[in-house]
Motif scaffolding. Sequence first.
Motif, PDB file in Angstrom:
ATOM      1  N   TYR A 321       0.880  -1.168   0.000  1.00 12.66           N
ATOM      2  CA  TYR A 321       0.000   0.000   0.000  1.00 12.66           C
ATOM      3  C   TYR A 321       0.919   1.219   0.000  1.00 12.66           C
ATOM      4  O   TYR A 321       1.801   1.336   0.855  1.00 12.66           O
ATOM      5  N   LYS A 350      -4.570  -3.273   0.735  1.00 16.34           N
ATOM      6  CA  LYS A 350      -5.655  -2.623   1.493  1.00 16.34           C
ATOM      7  C   LYS A 350      -7.008  -2.887   0.845  1.00 16.34           C
ATOM      8  O   LYS A 350      -8.030  -2.957   1.528  1.00 16.34           O
ATOM      9  N   GLU A 353      -8.259  -6.065   2.242  1.00 12.38           N
ATOM     10  CA  GLU A 353      -8.647  -5.862   3.653  1.00 12.38           C
ATOM     11  C   GLU A 353      -9.980  -5.137   3.742  1.00 12.38           C
ATOM     12  O   GLU A 353     -10.856  -5.512   4.525  1.00 12.38           O
ATOM     13  N   ASN A 354     -10.139  -4.087   2.926  1.00 13.54           N
ATOM     14  CA  ASN A 354     -11.378  -3.307   2.990  1.00 13.54           C
ATOM     15  C   ASN A 354     -12.582  -4.121   2.519  1.00 13.54           C
ATOM     16  O   ASN A 354     -13.661  -4.024   3.093  1.00 13.54           O
TER      17      ASN A 354
END
Length: 507
Positions: A321, A350, A353-354
């Motif tokens: 990221y 990310k 993850e999001n």
Amino acid sequence: WRHKVLDGTKKQYGILKKLMRDSNVDEVICATDAGREGELIFRLVYEQAGCKKPMKRLWISSMEEQAIKDGFASLKDGSCYDSLYQSALCRAKADWLVGINASRLFSVLYNQNLKVGRVQTPTLAMIVDRNQKIKEFTKEKYYMAHIKFDDMDAVTEHFQKKEDADRVAADCMERMCEVEKDDVKEKTVRPPKLYDLTTLQREANRMFGYTAQQTLDAVQEMYEQKLVTYPRTDSQYLTDEMEESTETLIQMLLGKMPYAEGLEYQSDVSKVLNSKKVSDHHAIIPTMEVAKADIGELKERSRKILYLISARVLTATADPYIYESHKCQITCNYHTFYLSAKKTKQEGFKSIENKLKQFFGVKSEKEEPELDIWDGKHYGPCDSFVSEHFTQPPKQYTEDTLLSAMERAGNEELTEDTEKKGLGTPATRAAIIEKLIQSGFVKREKKNLVPTDDGNVLITVLPDEIKSPKMTAEWEMALNHIAQNTETADEFLNGITELMQELVARY
């Protein structure tokens, strides 16, 4: 040292003893858990039954049929694991010596039943110590003045007096402001490593509030269902020869996992391969059996944890990221305000993850705002207001933060590459926390772990050696050395005996 067969396991022990002594049996294979305590269970039965037959060892990290067949094809001689057995035996003897002597000593001394354990007591001490710091904390009020324009919200330093903050806010109302200084740095966040047991337990506690024991039970069950690899591991890497199978696994997960729909993602498996960082077992990953499994049939807790483990294989092999960090100094009518903002350049891991958090409906932690801000630019006219705050005491331990503290206990000054110290092992930490709760020394308040009156009393009366995580952390390291054959069991046990003799004499 003598052992006695427990009543609850007498029947099964009898069956094993009979088989071991059967004239049709000419060799025995140890196929218990591939770890220190698994080795101990087998050897105690073998010794107790007086078995003298040749012994081989099966050592596997997955219950998949192929892994078991491969394991049987490469059995090792049992004697290769003698030093692992010695370290396990030392652990058991040390726990007994400290427990029996210290518990009797302090129970007699204070005329009440005090249970002292080698790993339990320092863990309890950390909880009591944190609770004490929170009690002694006196909170102080402070104020900040803000200027706000669109998404930009900049603040002053702390003021002790409200009127000082009010004055600044009044000076800036409806005024223009200027970005005086913008310190821009490009930052790269590397993808997280794969899960070992402790990081998985911490994540499941943070995301879902599961206790360490609940997570271990769920992963153990899925291990036995062949869906994930061996759970009680302290490694966050895979071995170098697993490259191809991991590529195949990733392709399967992308097609199978509901949160992975529409993901744009290139995998780089080399990030998670490092044979040097795998001792007995590699990191926890799903197995190819997941492809055939009906995930909807799993218990809710197991399913959520399987999603976590699968997602971690994807995030660990994703791109980093990358973002710009902006630390700005803003001037408004001769007053200085500060603002931290960021600008994402590459989402990388990310995005996975999001997606996972969205899928579970878990709120993300508050992050710095994404803003376009330029040096020397004027903004406004600005709104202004004053906010009131209190200094914050340390937080009570949750299972997440306690597991992390147990893992790091006694090694504040160590770097990442030194040997693992810490309280307990990944396999035992959950049970230690549960035992403290069952013994009435700690209670759960929502997610927090808080000491009871009994817990506070016990820690108050015990001497530092027994409370300090340092000693236990050093023991864990010594036990590792015994397993690696660089220290002898006798040296270790003599040290413990001397410690207990000295303690009893002193009191």
